[in-house]
Design an enzyme around this catalytic site. Structure first.
Site: not given
Ligand code: MEV
Length: 439
Positions: A85, A280, A296, A393
């Site tokens: 990513e 995530k 792992d 991003h």
């Molecule tokens: C993207 O990989 C992760 C985010 O969505 C985490 C978040 O929203 O806190 C930017």
């Protein structure tokens, strides 16, 4: 439907490729070329990879990046991160730099307990089972000695074996709930071997026991396996600073920024849809270091998400507070990691990643990984509550879009400069690219 193949694993690599290419791809010659492009033919690496799993046809590459400037317990680390990513390594580096100027990260180990269970069915009087368990405890440990003696020499081994009656949840279901100290090893093989030995001893001894009726003697072992839920194998990482020091590169005042971070966590705590995405983002940092160090990541993922639901509701893994003008941001996270065994001595890049991390012990690696998760969450929340996530991003994603469009090196340079002052969207990049080419 075409016939299934028999004996695929016995075929040579060449034949496997031919089979898959001809049966499942539209251009077998091109398929073969793509697969071969990723072979490593110059040294022994390919053989190693071939033997990691069954039916290897090529290698699957991910970028390995470095996030420098992580000050953790006063030691300066550069974190190796394996991830595809675009923005993750950049975000980690940014958070590391931000906290470097504010005393860095503090990290500690809260526990290192690993868990395994022998699941079995018993059709009889529970008090007799308890009595039998007490009588057989030492034999369970003794029969496992050949497996545990090396671990014990180093200070680890079996910590405890407990009989658990689970019959209110499932009729006739009991378990041996076992805990272990596996030191620098993740310990999966050690634990599973011990558990299988416990199961064998337990079943055999039951058959001989005078305590039981014939029916009770027939204990049915269902399975013996470690648990990836390790709520007592926890690393904690923290950052803190005076609220006034939370000056971001935006117009937002420090106190408002700090309050927004707290609110973002409050929201994740009450809204699982947000909590999953919040966590995530934490896993972006955690998985990348876990993967780079040959651990792992599926085990870590499964355990971490179960931990996030430990209070009966899926919540944020990070916490924050403001007290007496001090902003505190922290994480406590279950991490069963190893720095010996598994791939750690085999995969050249894993060995290198561990060298870059100064050959950490498992405890040190747990602390580093917890920090990676905390930093990643700080970076994500900092963007989300200020400029929004897309700005950074998409800037990082720009190169992917340009590569998709087939831009040359000069075109890339020119468009990267152009997008320093323009909003990156797929459409905007395509348009600027076409304009540049004059089409
Ligand atoms: C993207 O990989 C992760 C985010 O969505 C985490 C978040 O929203 O806190 C930017």
């Amino acid at each position: 439907m075409t016939d299934p193949i028999v004996g695929f694993s016995k075929l040579s690599k060449q034949k496997k490729i031919e089979w898959v290419a001809q049966r499942y791809t539209h251009n077998p010659i091109e398929t073969k070329k793509i697969l071969e492009r990723y072979w490593n033919t110059e040294n022994e690496v390919q053989k190693l990879h071939d033997e990691f799993i069954e039916n290897t046809i090529t290698n699957y590459y991910l970028p390995l990046g470095i996030a420098p400037n992580f000050l953790i317990n006063n030691i300066l680390y550069a974190l190796p991160m394996a991830i595809e990513e675009s923005s993750v390594v950049a975000a980690a580096s940014k958070a590391a730099k931000f906290w470097l100027d504010r005393g860095g990260f503090k990290s500690e180990i809260i526990g290192t307990e690993k868990i395994g269970q022998v699941h079995f069915m018993y059709y009889g009087d529970p008090t007799k089972l308890e009595e039998f368990f007490k009588a057989v405890y030492h034999k369970l440990v003794k029969d496992a000695k050949p497996l545990t003696k090396n671990m014990e020499k180093r200070g680890g081994g079996i910590s405890n074996i407990e009989l658990r009656n689970k019959t209110t949840e499932l009729k006739y279901y009991y378990q041996l709930h076992c805990t272990f100290e596996t030191l620098d090893a993740m310990g999966a093989n050690f634990i599973n071997s011990c558990l299988e030995q416990f199961a064998l001893t337990f079943k055999n001894e039951a058959q001989k026991s005078a305590l039981f009726t014939e029916k009770e003697k027939k204990i049915e072992i269902v399975m013996s396996i470690l648990s990836n839920y390790v709520p007592n194998c926890i690393a904690r990482a923290e950052v803190n600073c005076a609220v006034e020091d939370l000056k971001m590169n935006t117009a937002i005042p420090p106190r408002e920024f700090a309050n927004n971070i707290l609110r973002a966590i409050d929201i994740a705590n009450v809204e699982p849809h947000r909590a999953v995405t919040h966590n995530k983002g934490i896993m972006n940092g955690i998985d990348a270091v876990v993967l780079a160090t040959g651990n792992d990541f599926r085990a870590v993922e499964a355990g971490v998400h179960a931990y996030a639901s430990k209070d009966g509701k899926y919540k944020s893994l990070t916490k924050a507070s403001i007290e007496n003008g001090i902003f505190k941001f922290w994480i406590e996270i279950p991490l069963a990691l190893g720095t010996v065994g598994g791939l750690t001595n085999l995969h050249p890049l894993v060995k290198l990643a561990l060298e870059i991390l100064q050959q950490p012990t498992a405890k040190e690696l747990m602390q580093i990984v917890a920090v990676a998760g905390l930093a990643q969450n700080f970076a994500a929340l900092s963007s989300l509550v200020t400029t929004g996530i897309q700005e950074g991003h998409m800037k990082m994603h720009l190169l992917n879009i340009l590569n998709q469009l087939g831009a040359t090196a000069t075109e890339k340079d020119e468009l990267i400069t152009y997008f320093k002052n323009h909003t990156v969207t797929h459409g905007a990049v395509a348009e600027a690219f076409e304009k540049l080419r004059g089409s």
